[in-house]
Enzyme design. Structure first.
Site, PDB file in Angstrom:
ATOM      1  N   GLY A  10      10.002  -7.200   4.399  1.00  0.00           N
ATOM      2  CA  GLY A  10       9.753  -6.313   5.534  1.00  0.00           C
ATOM      3  C   GLY A  10      10.204  -6.963   6.835  1.00  0.00           C
ATOM      4  N   PHE A  11       9.891  -6.307   7.922  1.00  0.00           N
ATOM      5  CA  PHE A  11      10.271  -6.812   9.254  1.00  0.00           C
ATOM      6  C   PHE A  11       9.665  -8.199   9.491  1.00  0.00           C
ATOM      7  CE2 PHE A  11       8.347  -6.548  13.707  1.00  0.00           C
ATOM      8  CZ  PHE A  11       9.370  -7.272  14.298  1.00  0.00           C
ATOM      9  N   VAL A  57       2.431  -5.504  -5.613  1.00  0.00           N
ATOM     10  CA  VAL A  57       1.312  -6.460  -5.683  1.00  0.00           C
ATOM     11  C   VAL A  57      -0.024  -5.789  -6.012  1.00  0.00           C
ATOM     12  CG1 VAL A  57       2.429  -8.152  -4.172  1.00  0.00           C
ATOM     13  CG2 VAL A  57       0.876  -6.443  -3.173  1.00  0.00           C
ATOM     14  N   LEU A  73       1.484 -10.165   3.534  1.00  0.00           N
ATOM     15  CA  LEU A  73       1.979  -9.243   4.564  1.00  0.00           C
ATOM     16  C   LEU A  73       2.329  -7.886   3.956  1.00  0.00           C
ATOM     17  CD1 LEU A  73       3.174 -12.321   5.516  1.00  0.00           C
ATOM     18  CD2 LEU A  73       3.712 -10.908   7.490  1.00  0.00           C
ATOM     19  N   ARG A 106      -6.273 -18.954  -8.498  1.00  0.00           N
ATOM     20  CA  ARG A 106      -5.796 -19.603  -9.731  1.00  0.00           C
ATOM     21  C   ARG A 106      -5.016 -20.880  -9.418  1.00  0.00           C
ATOM     22  NH1 ARG A 106      -4.456 -14.384 -11.249  1.00  0.00           N
ATOM     23  NH2 ARG A 106      -2.252 -14.755 -10.913  1.00  0.00           N
ATOM     24  N   TYR A 145      -5.176   3.030   6.945  1.00  0.00           N
ATOM     25  CA  TYR A 145      -4.641   1.712   7.320  1.00  0.00           C
ATOM     26  C   TYR A 145      -5.755   0.824   7.892  1.00  0.00           C
ATOM     27  CZ  TYR A 145      -1.556  -1.666   9.701  1.00  0.00           C
ATOM     28  OH  TYR A 145      -0.917  -2.813  10.144  1.00  0.00           O
ATOM     29  N   TYR A 159     -14.196 -13.953  -0.805  1.00  0.00           N
ATOM     30  CA  TYR A 159     -13.605 -15.009  -1.640  1.00  0.00           C
ATOM     31  C   TYR A 159     -13.878 -16.388  -1.025  1.00  0.00           C
ATOM     32  CZ  TYR A 159     -11.157 -12.479  -5.341  1.00  0.00           C
ATOM     33  OH  TYR A 159     -10.863 -11.748  -6.459  1.00  0.00           O
ATOM     34  N   THR A 175       4.110  -5.962  17.367  1.00  0.00           N
ATOM     35  CA  THR A 175       5.211  -6.929  17.376  1.00  0.00           C
ATOM     36  C   THR A 175       6.526  -6.187  17.180  1.00  0.00           C
ATOM     37  OG1 THR A 175       3.706  -8.571  16.452  1.00  0.00           O
ATOM     38  CG2 THR A 175       6.042  -9.046  16.276  1.00  0.00           C
TER      39      THR A 175
HETATM   40  P1  NAD Z   1       7.053  -3.605   7.078  1.00  0.00           P
HETATM   41  O1  NAD Z   1       6.762  -2.235   6.602  1.00  0.00           O
HETATM   42  O2  NAD Z   1       8.402  -3.892   7.651  1.00  0.00           O
HETATM   43  O3  NAD Z   1       6.776  -4.680   5.949  1.00  0.00           O
HETATM   44  C1  NAD Z   1       5.820  -4.519   4.951  1.00  0.00           C
HETATM   45  C2  NAD Z   1       6.418  -5.003   3.650  1.00  0.00           C
HETATM   46  O4  NAD Z   1       5.428  -4.881   2.599  1.00  0.00           O
HETATM   47  C3  NAD Z   1       7.611  -4.174   3.209  1.00  0.00           C
HETATM   48  O5  NAD Z   1       8.674  -5.012   2.832  1.00  0.00           O
HETATM   49  C4  NAD Z   1       7.081  -3.372   2.019  1.00  0.00           C
HETATM   50  O6  NAD Z   1       8.084  -2.988   1.109  1.00  0.00           O
HETATM   51  C5  NAD Z   1       6.071  -4.347   1.455  1.00  0.00           C
HETATM   52  N1  NAD Z   1       5.043  -3.717   0.621  1.00  0.00           N
HETATM   53  C6  NAD Z   1       4.247  -2.671   0.920  1.00  0.00           C
HETATM   54  N2  NAD Z   1       3.445  -2.359  -0.113  1.00  0.00           N
HETATM   55  C7  NAD Z   1       3.735  -3.254  -1.091  1.00  0.00           C
HETATM   56  C8  NAD Z   1       3.251  -3.462  -2.415  1.00  0.00           C
HETATM   57  N3  NAD Z   1       2.298  -2.675  -2.947  1.00  0.00           N
HETATM   58  N4  NAD Z   1       3.764  -4.472  -3.147  1.00  0.00           N
HETATM   59  C9  NAD Z   1       4.731  -5.276  -2.632  1.00  0.00           C
HETATM   60  N5  NAD Z   1       5.235  -5.119  -1.389  1.00  0.00           N
HETATM   61  C10 NAD Z   1       4.736  -4.123  -0.641  1.00  0.00           C
HETATM   62  O7  NAD Z   1       5.921  -3.947   8.170  1.00  0.00           O
HETATM   63  P2  NAD Z   1       5.758  -5.185   9.140  1.00  0.00           P
HETATM   64  O8  NAD Z   1       5.762  -4.695  10.528  1.00  0.00           O
HETATM   65  O9  NAD Z   1       6.695  -6.275   8.759  1.00  0.00           O
HETATM   66  O10 NAD Z   1       4.266  -5.623   8.814  1.00  0.00           O
HETATM   67  C11 NAD Z   1       3.983  -6.698   7.935  1.00  0.00           C
HETATM   68  C12 NAD Z   1       2.487  -6.926   7.856  1.00  0.00           C
HETATM   69  O11 NAD Z   1       1.961  -7.224   9.149  1.00  0.00           O
HETATM   70  C13 NAD Z   1       1.727  -5.699   7.353  1.00  0.00           C
HETATM   71  O12 NAD Z   1       0.689  -6.116   6.506  1.00  0.00           O
HETATM   72  C14 NAD Z   1       1.154  -5.099   8.621  1.00  0.00           C
HETATM   73  O13 NAD Z   1      -0.033  -4.389   8.365  1.00  0.00           O
HETATM   74  C15 NAD Z   1       0.919  -6.320   9.486  1.00  0.00           C
HETATM   75  N6  NAD Z   1       0.981  -5.973  10.924  1.00  0.00           N
HETATM   76  C16 NAD Z   1       2.162  -5.734  11.542  1.00  0.00           C
HETATM   77  C17 NAD Z   1       2.181  -5.396  12.881  1.00  0.00           C
HETATM   78  C18 NAD Z   1       3.459  -5.170  13.631  1.00  0.00           C
HETATM   79  O14 NAD Z   1       3.420  -4.886  14.852  1.00  0.00           O
HETATM   80  N7  NAD Z   1       4.639  -5.308  13.047  1.00  0.00           N
HETATM   81  C19 NAD Z   1       0.970  -5.269  13.594  1.00  0.00           C
HETATM   82  C20 NAD Z   1      -0.222  -5.474  12.902  1.00  0.00           C
HETATM   83  C21 NAD Z   1      -0.220  -5.843  11.566  1.00  0.00           C
END
Ligand code: NAD
Ligand code: UDP
Length: 311
Positions: A10-11, A57, A73, A106, A145, A159, A175
């Site tokens: 992801g990002f 996952v 993430l 584990r 969410y 945990y 971000t």
């Molecule tokens: P994103 O959507 O670009 O990345 C999320 C990644 O998780 C993707 O590559 C997606 O394919 C993968 N994913 C989702 N469900 C999955 C699953 N069941 N199994 C395997 N992979 C899975 O989003 P992001 O902006 O990169 O965010 C990453 C993390 O950071 C997230 O958990 C998000 O909640 C958290 N977050 C991001 C921001 C932000 O501003 N970017 C703010 C708060 C929290």
């Protein structure tokens, strides 16, 4: 260290993978690509020490060899994505987090949970310190969410208490930066793409709502500082400089030279009116603070989107 990064294509995840490799760690990236993109890690797959595994996952996770840390993430993160995939979002925030906690347990590995400022909901305390319990509508559209992340935090702490798992929780504030998807739907990507296409920037509501935007390099530096520390968190990592959406639109228009102006759209349900991290804890305990101002970060991000659009 050998680090499992779930959601690594992801990002944010792709920047985390890159930062870990750059400092000499090995990375096993798990992703099912529902919102991520293989192209985000295309430059990493040929690097020594990087393994990419397609895996949801929510299903049991097994990783061969040693694992020193598990970074979770994985989750749709843009409102556009989690509103379109509500059940998948609840599943990954509940079963997915559990599978990854079990993986960490584990291997006797450290567990890092990417939580969010959204646990504060539409906050009544401003700016938001970690001690604030939040103001979330538990049955609203966004709850899939917000509550999934709140559950992830609760499970992570359980945990820690029951199994003595070595956990970290980061609360991430908005971000932005290169490798956001062009159609990601979040405000920074929307505004830049609209401006570059010569379309009006879509302001939801009257544009008086605020967010505090952190450049991705600052954010990831904060993650690694937390991962390497002994602080369990939760700890806010974000840039505390707050902007209204109208101010953000003006800045994007100025930096892109767009002539198309703005247009107004309805405000989404339960859209938080204000958001600003209190980062005293990150400053004091991690020695971390952001370095890249919004103007500078947008200047680093606009060329990425221009390249994506021309391709
Ligand atoms: P994103 O959507 O670009 O990345 C999320 C990644 O998780 C993707 O590559 C997606 O394919 C993968 N994913 C989702 N469900 C999955 C699953 N069941 N199994 C395997 N992979 C899975 O989003 P992001 O902006 O990169 O965010 C990453 C993390 O950071 C997230 O958990 C998000 O909640 C958290 N977050 C991001 C921001 C932000 O501003 N970017 C703010 C708060 C929290
Ligand atoms: N927003 C907007 N125009 C857009 C996309 C979003 O005005 O094209 C607003 C949205 O209503 C919210 C803010 O920008 O108030 C941040 O939205 P985003 O989806 O980026 O993140 P989040 O709401 O999760 O903080």
């Amino acid at each position: 260290m050998r680090v499992v990064v779930a959601g690594g294509s992801g990002f944010l995840g792709s920047h985390v993978c890159e930062a870990l490799l750059n400092r000499g760690d090995e990375v096993v990236c798990l992703d099912n690509f529902i919102t991520g993109d293989k192209r985000n890690v295309a430059q990493l797959v040929t690097q020594e020490g990087f393994t990419l595994i397609e895996h949801d996952v929510v299903e049991p996770v097994a990783v061969e060899g040693s694992v020193d840390a598990v970074m979770n993430l994985a989750s749709p993160a843009s409102p556009k994505d989690y509103l379109a995939m509500p059940i998948e979002t609840l599943d990954v925030g509940s079963s997915g987090t559990r599978q990854l906690l079990d993986l960490a347990r584990r291997h006797d590995a450290r567990f890092f949970m990417a939580s969010t400022s959204e646990v504060y909901g539409d906050p009544l305390v401003h700016p938001q310190p970690e001690a604030y319990w939040g103001h979330v509508n538990p049955i609203g559209e966004r709850s899939v969410y917000d509550e999934a992340k709140r559950f992830s935090e609760a499970l992570t702490m359980a945990y820690r208490r029951v199994y003595d798992t070595d956990t970290r929780i980061v609360r991430i504030f908005n971000t932005y930066g290169p490798r956001m998807q062009v159609d990601d739907g979040r405000v920074v990507s929307n505004f830049i793409v609209q401006a570059l296409r010569g379309d009006p920037l879509t302001i939801y509501g009257d544009g008086s709502q605020t967010r505090s935007f952190c450049y991705v390099a600052d954010e990831v530096r904060g993650f690694l500082a937390l991962l390497d520390s002994d602080e369990p968190g939760p700890i806010n990592i974000g840039n505390p400089v707050e902007f209204t959406m109208l101010e953000l639109a003006d800045l994007v228009i100025e930096l892109t030279g767009s002539q198309a102006g703005i247009s107004h759209r309805p405000l989404p349900n339960d859209d938080p009116q204000q958001r600003q991290p209190d980062i005293s804890m990150a400053r004091e305990r991690l020695g971390w603070e952001p370095e890249v101002a919004l103007r500078e970060g947008l200047g680093l991000t606009i060329p990425y989107f221009a390249e994506q659009l021309s391709a």
